[in-house]
Enzyme design. Structure first.
Site, PDB file in Angstrom:
ATOM      1  N   ASP A  65      55.056  90.253 160.854  1.00  3.55           N
ATOM      2  CA  ASP A  65      54.103  89.106 161.445  1.00  3.55           C
ATOM      3  C   ASP A  65      53.045  89.156 160.365  1.00  3.55           C
ATOM      4  O   ASP A  65      52.882  89.985 159.623  1.00  3.55           O
ATOM      5  CB  ASP A  65      53.784  89.217 162.665  1.00  3.55           C
ATOM      6  CG  ASP A  65      52.951  90.594 163.054  1.00  3.55           C
ATOM      7  OD1 ASP A  65      52.764  91.598 162.400  1.00  3.55           O
ATOM      8  OD2 ASP A  65      52.195  90.485 164.026  1.00  3.55           O
ATOM      9  N   TYR A  67      49.264  89.084 158.531  1.00  2.69           N
ATOM     10  CA  TYR A  67      48.148  90.051 158.842  1.00  2.69           C
ATOM     11  C   TYR A  67      46.991  89.386 159.697  1.00  2.69           C
ATOM     12  O   TYR A  67      47.132  88.118 159.754  1.00  2.69           O
ATOM     13  CB  TYR A  67      47.482  90.086 157.397  1.00  2.69           C
ATOM     14  CG  TYR A  67      48.094  90.873 156.252  1.00  2.69           C
ATOM     15  CD1 TYR A  67      48.412  92.220 156.659  1.00  2.69           C
ATOM     16  CD2 TYR A  67      48.662  90.314 155.120  1.00  2.69           C
ATOM     17  CE1 TYR A  67      49.054  92.982 155.545  1.00  2.69           C
ATOM     18  CE2 TYR A  67      49.380  90.943 154.170  1.00  2.69           C
ATOM     19  CZ  TYR A  67      49.666  92.540 154.452  1.00  2.69           C
ATOM     20  OH  TYR A  67      50.348  93.263 153.465  1.00  2.69           O
ATOM     21  N   PHE A  78      53.484  90.060 153.548  1.00  2.00           N
ATOM     22  CA  PHE A  78      53.044  91.318 152.892  1.00  2.00           C
ATOM     23  C   PHE A  78      51.985  90.626 151.809  1.00  2.00           C
ATOM     24  O   PHE A  78      51.219  91.547 151.095  1.00  2.00           O
ATOM     25  CB  PHE A  78      54.134  92.097 151.850  1.00  2.00           C
ATOM     26  CG  PHE A  78      54.938  92.786 152.737  1.00  2.00           C
ATOM     27  CD1 PHE A  78      54.657  93.954 153.272  1.00  2.00           C
ATOM     28  CD2 PHE A  78      56.462  92.692 152.778  1.00  2.00           C
ATOM     29  CE1 PHE A  78      55.413  94.791 154.006  1.00  2.00           C
ATOM     30  CE2 PHE A  78      57.279  93.125 153.631  1.00  2.00           C
ATOM     31  CZ  PHE A  78      56.757  94.335 154.138  1.00  2.00           C
ATOM     32  N   HIS A 188      60.169 101.503 155.464  1.00  2.00           N
ATOM     33  CA  HIS A 188      59.239 100.539 155.264  1.00  2.00           C
ATOM     34  C   HIS A 188      57.781 101.138 154.121  1.00  2.00           C
ATOM     35  O   HIS A 188      57.820 102.348 154.236  1.00  2.00           O
ATOM     36  CB  HIS A 188      58.487 100.235 156.469  1.00  2.00           C
ATOM     37  CG  HIS A 188      57.400  99.352 156.653  1.00  2.00           C
ATOM     38  ND1 HIS A 188      56.045  99.154 156.322  1.00  2.00           N
ATOM     39  CD2 HIS A 188      57.591  97.690 157.152  1.00  2.00           C
ATOM     40  CE1 HIS A 188      55.771  97.750 156.699  1.00  2.00           C
ATOM     41  NE2 HIS A 188      56.513  97.127 156.856  1.00  2.00           N
TER      42      HIS A 188
END
Length: 222
Positions: A65, A67, A78, A188
């Site tokens: 989702d 920031y 990102f 991740h």
């Protein structure tokens, strides 16, 4: 809230955005935005589809989702707006990028629009979030919509590279047809995962370009 998808995606997703769940989803997002500060700004919710056309699509990166801090989210997973400090996960992405491709200088901007314009779809599973509350819109039906997007890409495109970083993205991409697409998986890039040895050394950027080149597709200038 007015939905303005870029023409190429509008054509591909026209049936999906007419479904009752999607209309309800948009109403719920509108309600959330009226009661809380939400990110990204409304005009950037579908930015990933504006920057990367369906025709030009080469790579898909799946995030969770946006920031949730002031001025950070710009509609691309990102990615952050110009002038915003580069978040830890993105710093690790840049470190791996430089190690993989042998670059000398780390990027100074966390805005990934330059990737998106080359055909990298920076797709968050949820396209909105409340301020200071990570994953706060997981109860909305964004996942249904973004699952449909991934399925459409898998079915109607060929030779797409899917970069699935972390268990969430890997579950999200579980139904991708690997007979006609390249799926690369690893941990991740968050500090916790990266420090456990699950991120660095994956060489996904060079593998992506090698695959694209082998299919006669222009490489990404990362």
């Amino acid at each position: 809230m007015k939905i303005t998808l870029a023409d190429s995606w509008q054509n591909i997703l026209s049936d999906e955005i007419e479904k009752p769940y999607f209309r309800n989803l948009i109403n719920e997002v509108e309600k959330e935005c009226s009661l809380h500060t939400c990110f990204p700004p409304k005009e950037l919710i579908f930015a990933a589809y504006d920057y990367t056309s369906f025709e030009n699509l080469k790579v898909v990166i799946i995030g969770q989702d946006p920031y949730h801090g002031d001025g950070e989210a710009n509609g691309l997973c990102f990615s952050v707006n110009e002038g915003v400090n580069i978040p830890p996960s993105l710093r690790n992405i840049f470190r791996e990028l430089n190690d993989d491709l042998g670059n000398i200088f780390l990027p100074t901007s966390g805005n990934l629009e330059r990737w998106a314009r080359q055909g990298v779809l920076l797709l968050n599973a949820s396209l909105t979030v409340r301020k200071d509350q990570a994953n706060s819109h997981k109860h909305l039906d964004w996942n249904i919509f973004t699952d449909a997007v991934i399925q459409k890409i898998s079915e109607e495109k060929d030779n797409i590279v899917f970069l699935l970083w972390g268990s969430f993205a890997q579950k999200k991409g579980a139904k991708i047809n690997q007979d006609k697409h390249l799926v690369l998986e690893c941990g991740h890039p968050s500090p916790m995962s990266a420090n456990q040895g699950k991120w660095f050394g994956n060489k996904h950027f060079s593998q992506t370009n090698s695959y694209l080149s082998s299919k006669g597709i222009p490489e990404i200038e990362w």
